[in-house]
Design a protein around this motif. Sequence first.
Motif, PDB file in Angstrom:
ATOM      1  N   ASP A 108       0.842  -1.191   0.000  1.00 44.72           N
ATOM      2  CA  ASP A 108       0.000   0.000   0.000  1.00 44.72           C
ATOM      3  C   ASP A 108       0.880   1.245   0.000  1.00 44.72           C
ATOM      4  N   ILE A 109       0.490   2.246  -0.759  1.00 45.52           N
ATOM      5  CA  ILE A 109       1.281   3.469  -0.886  1.00 45.52           C
ATOM      6  C   ILE A 109       1.254   4.304   0.399  1.00 45.52           C
ATOM      7  N   VAL A 158     -16.346   3.261   3.133  1.00 50.60           N
ATOM      8  CA  VAL A 158     -15.389   4.203   2.544  1.00 50.60           C
ATOM      9  C   VAL A 158     -14.382   3.461   1.650  1.00 50.60           C
ATOM     10  N   GLN A 159     -14.925   2.805   0.643  1.00 48.36           N
ATOM     11  CA  GLN A 159     -14.059   2.175  -0.369  1.00 48.36           C
ATOM     12  C   GLN A 159     -13.621   3.267  -1.339  1.00 48.36           C
ATOM     13  N   ASP A 160     -12.307   3.547  -1.345  1.00 51.33           N
ATOM     14  CA  ASP A 160     -11.793   4.625  -2.206  1.00 51.33           C
ATOM     15  C   ASP A 160     -11.531   4.157  -3.637  1.00 51.33           C
ATOM     16  N   HIS A 206     -10.233  -5.257  -3.438  1.00 46.80           N
ATOM     17  CA  HIS A 206      -8.923  -5.486  -2.826  1.00 46.80           C
ATOM     18  C   HIS A 206      -9.093  -5.853  -1.367  1.00 46.80           C
TER      19      HIS A 206
HETATM   20  P1  AMP Z   1      -9.859   1.484   0.202  1.00 50.87           P
HETATM   21  O1  AMP Z   1     -10.230   2.737   0.963  1.00 50.87           O
HETATM   22  O2  AMP Z   1     -10.220   0.230   0.936  1.00 50.87           O
HETATM   23  O3  AMP Z   1     -10.419   1.526  -1.214  1.00 50.87           O
HETATM   24  O4  AMP Z   1      -8.291   1.459   0.110  1.00 50.87           O
HETATM   25  C1  AMP Z   1      -7.567   1.967  -0.973  1.00 50.87           C
HETATM   26  C2  AMP Z   1      -6.106   1.836  -0.623  1.00 50.87           C
HETATM   27  O5  AMP Z   1      -5.357   1.991  -1.812  1.00 50.87           O
HETATM   28  C3  AMP Z   1      -5.592   2.883   0.365  1.00 50.87           C
HETATM   29  O6  AMP Z   1      -5.038   2.222   1.503  1.00 50.87           O
HETATM   30  C4  AMP Z   1      -4.502   3.634  -0.424  1.00 50.87           C
HETATM   31  O7  AMP Z   1      -3.408   4.015   0.353  1.00 50.87           O
HETATM   32  C5  AMP Z   1      -4.139   2.604  -1.480  1.00 50.87           C
HETATM   33  N1  AMP Z   1      -3.588   3.154  -2.708  1.00 50.87           N
HETATM   34  C6  AMP Z   1      -4.080   4.148  -3.477  1.00 50.87           C
HETATM   35  N2  AMP Z   1      -3.314   4.338  -4.558  1.00 50.87           N
HETATM   36  C7  AMP Z   1      -2.301   3.431  -4.476  1.00 50.87           C
HETATM   37  C8  AMP Z   1      -1.177   3.132  -5.305  1.00 50.87           C
HETATM   38  N3  AMP Z   1      -0.926   3.798  -6.432  1.00 50.87           N
HETATM   39  N4  AMP Z   1      -0.338   2.133  -4.910  1.00 50.87           N
HETATM   40  C9  AMP Z   1      -0.583   1.454  -3.765  1.00 50.87           C
HETATM   41  N5  AMP Z   1      -1.633   1.689  -2.962  1.00 50.87           N
HETATM   42  C10 AMP Z   1      -2.479   2.660  -3.307  1.00 50.87           C
END
Ligand code: AMP
Length: 119
Positions: free
Chosen positions: A35-36, A98-100, A105
């Motif tokens: 994760d970033i 809060v799925q971003d 995943h």
């Molecule tokens: P969610 O809120 O469950 O959708 O989690 C999305 C996750 O993706 C978050 O923990 C972010 O830090 C991670 N994320 C977003 N962009 C990247 C990226 N380019 N590489 C790795 N992780 C990412």
Amino acid sequence: MAFTYDDQNIFAKILRGEIPNKTVFENDHALAFDDINPQAPVHVLVIPKGPYVSFDHFAAQATPEEQIGFMAAVSEVCKIKDVTNGFRAIANAREDAVQDVPHFHIHIIGGRALGPILS
Ligand code: AMP
């Protein structure tokens, strides 16, 4: 329930090689990468290679081979990251969680005491 996949999401771009990632493990059906914005010493995202929006989409419509491949990737990540002392697996789905990123995943989080599941 109908699921609509948007192939412009950031994980789709990672799968197409348009954005770099720190790969932890990969097989025919899944990719695991750091994760970033890690929330603990171990914070790996495991994603299917197929176009699934959320855990319930994947569970309902992924083929048995995709599901087995995905679970195998989770297993390998746990071995590679040596989460012997434990870990948390989280899959956020849609607004309430809060799925971003709208590509299914699972977060594999560990490497320290994590406390209760919800604060
Ligand atoms: P969610 O809120 O469950 O959708 O989690 C999305 C996750 O993706 C978050 O923990 C972010 O830090 C991670 N994320 C977003 N962009 C990247 C990226 N380019 N590489 C790795 N992780 C990412």
